[in-house]
Write a protein that holds these residues in place. Sequence first.
Motif, PDB file in Angstrom:
ATOM      1  N   THR A   1       0.862  -1.169   0.000  1.00 49.18           N
ATOM      2  CA  THR A   1       0.000   0.000   0.000  1.00 49.18           C
ATOM      3  C   THR A   1       0.907   1.230   0.000  1.00 49.18           C
ATOM      4  OG1 THR A   1      -0.131   0.388   2.377  1.00 49.18           O
ATOM      5  CG2 THR A   1      -1.620  -1.274   1.474  1.00 49.18           C
ATOM      6  N   ALA A   2       0.306   2.389  -0.052  1.00 46.35           N
ATOM      7  CA  ALA A   2       1.085   3.622   0.051  1.00 46.35           C
ATOM      8  C   ALA A   2       1.710   3.737   1.435  1.00 46.35           C
ATOM      9  CB  ALA A   2       0.185   4.824  -0.216  1.00 46.35           C
ATOM     10  N   HIS A   3       1.226   2.933   2.375  1.00 44.14           N
ATOM     11  CA  HIS A   3       1.659   3.037   3.768  1.00 44.14           C
ATOM     12  C   HIS A   3       2.499   1.865   4.262  1.00 44.14           C
ATOM     13  CE1 HIS A   3      -1.021   6.436   4.010  1.00 44.14           C
ATOM     14  NE2 HIS A   3      -1.944   5.689   3.467  1.00 44.14           N
ATOM     15  N   GLY A   4       2.741   0.863   3.432  1.00 47.43           N
ATOM     16  CA  GLY A   4       3.556  -0.250   3.903  1.00 47.43           C
ATOM     17  C   GLY A   4       3.357  -1.531   3.109  1.00 47.43           C
ATOM     18  N   PHE A   5       3.933  -2.598   3.653  1.00 44.03           N
ATOM     19  CA  PHE A   5       3.958  -3.908   3.006  1.00 44.03           C
ATOM     20  C   PHE A   5       3.133  -4.909   3.800  1.00 44.03           C
ATOM     21  CE2 PHE A   5       7.950  -1.696   2.299  1.00 44.03           C
ATOM     22  CZ  PHE A   5       8.039  -1.717   0.915  1.00 44.03           C
ATOM     23  N   ILE A   6       2.555  -5.894   3.099  1.00 44.14           N
ATOM     24  CA  ILE A   6       1.760  -6.933   3.744  1.00 44.14           C
ATOM     25  C   ILE A   6       2.146  -8.277   3.143  1.00 44.14           C
ATOM     26  CG2 ILE A   6      -0.553  -7.803   4.245  1.00 44.14           C
ATOM     27  CD1 ILE A   6      -1.553  -4.879   3.656  1.00 44.14           C
ATOM     28  N   GLY A   7       2.495  -9.217   4.018  1.00 44.77           N
ATOM     29  CA  GLY A   7       2.763 -10.585   3.594  1.00 44.77           C
ATOM     30  C   GLY A   7       1.670 -11.476   4.154  1.00 44.77           C
ATOM     31  N   VAL A   8       1.083 -12.321   3.341  1.00 50.19           N
ATOM     32  CA  VAL A   8      -0.002 -13.217   3.761  1.00 50.19           C
ATOM     33  C   VAL A   8       0.553 -14.623   3.876  1.00 50.19           C
ATOM     34  CG1 VAL A   8      -2.276 -14.126   3.179  1.00 50.19           C
ATOM     35  CG2 VAL A   8      -1.714 -11.736   2.646  1.00 50.19           C
ATOM     36  N   GLU A   9       0.338 -15.251   5.042  1.00 52.03           N
ATOM     37  CA  GLU A   9       0.932 -16.571   5.275  1.00 52.03           C
ATOM     38  C   GLU A   9       0.037 -17.474   6.120  1.00 52.03           C
ATOM     39  OE1 GLU A   9       3.719 -17.660   3.859  1.00 52.03           O
ATOM     40  OE2 GLU A   9       4.002 -15.710   2.915  1.00 52.03           O
ATOM     41  N   THR A  10       0.373 -18.749   6.090  1.00 53.81           N
ATOM     42  CA  THR A  10      -0.255 -19.743   6.962  1.00 53.81           C
ATOM     43  C   THR A  10       0.596 -19.875   8.223  1.00 53.81           C
ATOM     44  OG1 THR A  10       1.037 -21.563   6.052  1.00 53.81           O
ATOM     45  CG2 THR A  10      -1.046 -21.044   4.936  1.00 53.81           C
ATOM     46  N   ALA A  11       0.116 -20.612   9.192  1.00 51.17           N
ATOM     47  CA  ALA A  11       0.869 -20.811  10.437  1.00 51.17           C
ATOM     48  C   ALA A  11       2.241 -21.419  10.157  1.00 51.17           C
ATOM     49  CB  ALA A  11       0.078 -21.695  11.393  1.00 51.17           C
ATOM     50  N   ALA A  12       2.318 -22.302   9.180  1.00 46.19           N
ATOM     51  CA  ALA A  12       3.574 -22.995   8.887  1.00 46.19           C
ATOM     52  C   ALA A  12       4.640 -22.094   8.285  1.00 46.19           C
ATOM     53  CB  ALA A  12       3.298 -24.165   7.940  1.00 46.19           C
ATOM     54  N   THR A  13       4.246 -20.991   7.663  1.00 45.57           N
ATOM     55  CA  THR A  13       5.211 -20.153   6.956  1.00 45.57           C
ATOM     56  C   THR A  13       5.361 -18.750   7.531  1.00 45.57           C
ATOM     57  OG1 THR A  13       3.491 -19.528   5.369  1.00 45.57           O
ATOM     58  CG2 THR A  13       4.898 -21.404   4.781  1.00 45.57           C
ATOM     59  N   VAL A  14       4.731 -18.483   8.657  1.00 44.88           N
ATOM     60  CA  VAL A  14       4.771 -17.148   9.275  1.00 44.88           C
ATOM     61  C   VAL A  14       6.197 -16.709   9.599  1.00 44.88           C
ATOM     62  CG1 VAL A  14       4.212 -15.924  11.417  1.00 44.88           C
ATOM     63  CG2 VAL A  14       2.419 -17.066  10.161  1.00 44.88           C
ATOM     64  N   GLY A  15       6.959 -17.542  10.249  1.00 44.37           N
ATOM     65  CA  GLY A  15       8.310 -17.178  10.662  1.00 44.37           C
ATOM     66  C   GLY A  15       9.209 -16.794   9.506  1.00 44.37           C
ATOM     67  N   ARG A  16       9.131 -17.559   8.440  1.00 46.90           N
ATOM     68  CA  ARG A  16       9.951 -17.283   7.251  1.00 46.90           C
ATOM     69  C   ARG A  16       9.576 -15.932   6.648  1.00 46.90           C
ATOM     70  NH1 ARG A  16       8.783 -19.600   1.858  1.00 46.90           N
ATOM     71  NH2 ARG A  16       7.222 -20.670   3.063  1.00 46.90           N
TER      72      ARG A  16
ATOM     73  N   ILE B   1       8.155 -13.351   8.164  1.00 53.02           N
ATOM     74  CA  ILE B   1       8.556 -12.252   9.049  1.00 53.02           C
ATOM     75  C   ILE B   1      10.026 -11.916   8.835  1.00 53.02           C
ATOM     76  CG2 ILE B   1       8.973 -11.643  11.472  1.00 53.02           C
ATOM     77  CD1 ILE B   1       6.211 -12.754  12.093  1.00 53.02           C
ATOM     78  N   ARG B   2      10.863 -12.925   8.677  1.00 51.69           N
ATOM     79  CA  ARG B   2      12.281 -12.666   8.403  1.00 51.69           C
ATOM     80  C   ARG B   2      12.454 -11.863   7.112  1.00 51.69           C
ATOM     81  NH1 ARG B   2      12.488 -17.795  10.509  1.00 51.69           N
ATOM     82  NH2 ARG B   2      12.637 -18.835   8.498  1.00 51.69           N
ATOM     83  N   LEU B   3      11.653 -12.160   6.098  1.00 50.63           N
ATOM     84  CA  LEU B   3      11.735 -11.419   4.837  1.00 50.63           C
ATOM     85  C   LEU B   3      11.195  -9.994   4.985  1.00 50.63           C
ATOM     86  CD1 LEU B   3      10.581 -14.213   2.364  1.00 50.63           C
ATOM     87  CD2 LEU B   3      12.895 -13.330   2.685  1.00 50.63           C
ATOM     88  N   LEU B   4      10.100  -9.828   5.721  1.00 51.18           N
ATOM     89  CA  LEU B   4       9.513  -8.504   5.912  1.00 51.18           C
ATOM     90  C   LEU B   4      10.444  -7.572   6.682  1.00 51.18           C
ATOM     91  CD1 LEU B   4       5.804  -9.464   6.731  1.00 51.18           C
ATOM     92  CD2 LEU B   4       6.624  -8.301   4.660  1.00 51.18           C
ATOM     93  N   LYS B   5      11.235  -8.131   7.580  1.00 51.85           N
ATOM     94  CA  LYS B   5      12.172  -7.318   8.359  1.00 51.85           C
ATOM     95  C   LYS B   5      13.202  -6.637   7.461  1.00 51.85           C
ATOM     96  CE  LYS B   5      12.022  -9.783  12.764  1.00 51.85           C
ATOM     97  NZ  LYS B   5      12.784 -10.642  13.684  1.00 51.85           N
ATOM     98  N   LYS B   6      13.455  -7.187   6.294  1.00 53.10           N
ATOM     99  CA  LYS B   6      14.452  -6.633   5.379  1.00 53.10           C
ATOM    100  C   LYS B   6      13.917  -5.436   4.584  1.00 53.10           C
ATOM    101  CE  LYS B   6      16.666 -11.115   4.791  1.00 53.10           C
ATOM    102  NZ  LYS B   6      16.988 -12.190   3.843  1.00 53.10           N
TER     103      LYS B   6
END
Length: 114
Positions: free
Chosen positions: A32-47, A49-54
Motif C-alpha cells: 500500500t502507500a503506507h507499507g507492506f503486507i505478507g499473507v501466510e499460513t501458520a507454517a510459513t509465518v516465521g519465514r 517475518i524474516r523477509l519482511l524485516k528486510k
Amino acid sequence: MKLNKAHTATINRIARRYGAAVPADNSCDLQTAHGFIGVETAATVGRRIRLLKKLDGPAYIAVTNKEALCDALRAAQGSRIGVMDPQGNIVKMAEENGRAGVAASDPTQNGRPT
C-alpha cells in the motif's frame, strides 16, 4: 509459490480493503502507500517475518485463518512487524523507526495500515 484458496482469498480481501497491489519486485504479497503486507499460513509465518524485516517501512504479516493468529503474534513479538487477522484487522501495530504506526481505525488514514 503455489497459492491455495485461503491464501488467495485473504490477499484479495486485504487488497480491496486497503487499496493494495502486488509490488512489481514481488518483495511481498501486497503493498500500500503506507507499507507492506505478507499473507501466510501458520507454517510459513516465521519465514515471511524474516523477509519482511528486510523491507524499509512498516510491514504486516496477515494470516489466512484465525488459528494462525497466535503463531503470527508469537513470531512477531519484539519486532517492528505488525499482525493482521484474515479480514485485514490490525491486531498488532507495525512500527516504523521504533514508533507504532497509526491505528487502522484512525479516520485520518482511511483505515489503511501505516
